[in-house]
Design an enzyme around this catalytic site. Sequence first.
Site, PDB file in Angstrom:
ATOM      1  N   CYS A 258       3.640  -5.163  16.055  1.00  0.00           N
ATOM      2  CA  CYS A 258       2.791  -4.216  16.805  1.00  0.00           C
ATOM      3  C   CYS A 258       1.387  -4.828  16.798  1.00  0.00           C
ATOM      4  O   CYS A 258       0.814  -5.048  15.720  1.00  0.00           O
ATOM      5  CB  CYS A 258       2.791  -2.843  16.143  1.00  0.00           C
ATOM      6  SG  CYS A 258       4.440  -2.167  15.962  1.00  0.00           S
TER       7      CYS A 258
ATOM      8  N   GLU B 143       0.828  -1.205   0.000  1.00  0.00           N
ATOM      9  CA  GLU B 143       0.000   0.000   0.000  1.00  0.00           C
ATOM     10  C   GLU B 143       0.864   1.258   0.000  1.00  0.00           C
ATOM     11  O   GLU B 143       1.967   1.252   0.553  1.00  0.00           O
ATOM     12  CB  GLU B 143      -0.844   0.038   1.275  1.00  0.00           C
ATOM     13  CG  GLU B 143      -1.776  -1.119   1.404  1.00  0.00           C
ATOM     14  CD  GLU B 143      -2.550  -1.083   2.712  1.00  0.00           C
ATOM     15  OE1 GLU B 143      -2.448  -0.081   3.449  1.00  0.00           O
ATOM     16  OE2 GLU B 143      -3.238  -2.066   2.988  1.00  0.00           O
TER      17      GLU B 143
ATOM     18  N   CYS C 101       5.231  -7.112   7.758  1.00  0.00           N
ATOM     19  CA  CYS C 101       6.154  -6.547   8.747  1.00  0.00           C
ATOM     20  C   CYS C 101       6.414  -7.574   9.851  1.00  0.00           C
ATOM     21  O   CYS C 101       5.518  -8.315  10.236  1.00  0.00           O
ATOM     22  CB  CYS C 101       5.566  -5.277   9.357  1.00  0.00           C
ATOM     23  SG  CYS C 101       6.716  -4.437  10.474  1.00  0.00           S
TER      24      CYS C 101
ATOM     25  N   CYS D   4       2.954   8.564   1.739  1.00  0.00           N
ATOM     26  CA  CYS D   4       3.402   7.597   2.728  1.00  0.00           C
ATOM     27  C   CYS D   4       3.672   6.298   1.975  1.00  0.00           C
ATOM     28  O   CYS D   4       2.794   5.802   1.268  1.00  0.00           O
ATOM     29  CB  CYS D   4       2.301   7.408   3.785  1.00  0.00           C
ATOM     30  SG  CYS D   4       2.737   6.173   5.021  1.00  0.00           S
TER      31      CYS D   4
ATOM     32  N   CYS E  87      -1.998   1.862   8.184  1.00  0.00           N
ATOM     33  CA  CYS E  87      -1.049   0.880   7.694  1.00  0.00           C
ATOM     34  C   CYS E  87      -1.627  -0.531   7.524  1.00  0.00           C
ATOM     35  O   CYS E  87      -2.046  -1.160   8.491  1.00  0.00           O
ATOM     36  CB  CYS E  87       0.060   0.876   8.743  1.00  0.00           C
ATOM     37  SG  CYS E  87       1.403  -0.196   8.478  1.00  0.00           S
TER      38      CYS E  87
ATOM     39  N   CYS F 280      -1.656  -3.450  14.643  1.00  0.00           N
ATOM     40  CA  CYS F 280      -1.405  -3.053  13.258  1.00  0.00           C
ATOM     41  C   CYS F 280      -1.778  -4.162  12.289  1.00  0.00           C
ATOM     42  O   CYS F 280      -1.423  -5.330  12.493  1.00  0.00           O
ATOM     43  CB  CYS F 280       0.073  -2.681  13.107  1.00  0.00           C
ATOM     44  SG  CYS F 280       0.578  -2.481  11.393  1.00  0.00           S
TER      45      CYS F 280
HETATM   46  S1  SF4 Z   1       3.074  -0.323  13.020  1.00  0.00           S
HETATM   47 FE1  SF4 Z   1       2.844  -2.100  11.640  1.00  0.00          FE
HETATM   48  S2  SF4 Z   1       4.178  -1.688   9.903  1.00  0.00           S
HETATM   49 FE2  SF4 Z   1       4.786  -0.275  11.551  1.00  0.00          FE
HETATM   50  S3  SF4 Z   1       6.423  -1.365  12.642  1.00  0.00           S
HETATM   51 FE3  SF4 Z   1       4.530  -1.896  13.697  1.00  0.00          FE
HETATM   52  S4  SF4 Z   1       3.833  -3.807  12.724  1.00  0.00           S
HETATM   53 FE4  SF4 Z   1       5.361  -2.875  11.371  1.00  0.00          FE
END
Ligand code: SF4
Length: 364
Positions: A114, A90, A110, A103, A333, A117
């Site tokens: 997190c 994206e 990833c 962005c 995100c 996310c």
């Molecule tokens: S917010 Fe999402 S994309 Fe950003 S570092 Fe954390 S897991 Fe990775």
Amino acid sequence: MKHLLEPDARALPDWLASHGLPRYRAAQIRRWVFAGRVRSFEEMSDLPKDLREKLAADFQLWTTRVALHTATDDGTEKLLLELADGQQIECVLLRDGPRRSICISTQVGCAMGCVFCASGLNGVARNLTAGEIVEQMLQLDRLLPVGERLSHIVVMGMGEPLANLDRLLIALGEASDPSGLGISPRRITISTVGLPEAINRLTELESRYNLAVSLHAPDDALRNELVKVSKNIPLADILRAADRYFEASGRRLTFEYVLLGGLNDHLDHARRLAELLRGRTALLNVIPYNPVAGLPYRTPSSSAQNRFLDVLRTAGINVFVRERKGDKINAACGQLRRSVEQAKQAASSESTATPGVVSIAPLA
Ligand code: SF4
């Protein structure tokens, strides 16, 4: 076939020379790519026809395909790009007054974990190439009308930028090069979950980009729950590396704090966050959580947000609340990619559904 957007200063001049063609054509081709917004070599109208044909035979200009293009009435546009291997990423264009910010992503998925996310839910598939990072910039630039240019870049999309640092720096070199997109490093921000070794490397490389470090918690215990990768990375190490970067680069230092209702938005969290940041010349971006379907986290109420911010402001912290632009298009995100994947799965599990049709209406 080579990817023309894969930055390699010598590749095009050498290719031209090997075909008995003048090296100066490389600058001409570059102008078409970065300023001409062309779709194909054929459109490079001041190049000889046989050169355009040779280029088309040996190089690929675009390796990504716009799988979905969504927009909201606040001017935010989001692209879901399909890469050559079928993976999807994206990238977003945001309009704010005269600013035209984008962005961009650096990885497919990833690995930072997190918990709130959408991008990291299935881990990381691979790093993007430098060319794929540049291509996002150009795909978004093409959304602007003639006469408007991109002004700012934030590297805050899918993935952890510092986990793909070498390729990112090459791509940002193209973004800031006057013969590339010509965007000043002062207008480019790299956002990281906080990898001290990589931040130290940026310092040693004398990087001049702005740095944004995601905290999300005022202490290690809570942060370890919210950001899985941080189990082996104490906040003190992250802050030390960030301070060093600020001292060496003089660039703006920002801390990010996603505010999660009932989790990290208590007054005591605000007090300890203020304590942690006291004395630093830094901006704190507080980002009210943008809910992700299927995840058990919520946006704090307005009154909870205001109480949290009051504590920080009273303590003298320079706080900014990031506006939630593009909620309707899954602008946070990884949300658009996830929505599309879920819609595809739902479609394939229903015998009456039409394959490939998703519930989000594309604009283009
Ligand atoms: S917010 Fe999402 S994309 Fe950003 S570092 Fe954390 S897991 Fe990775």
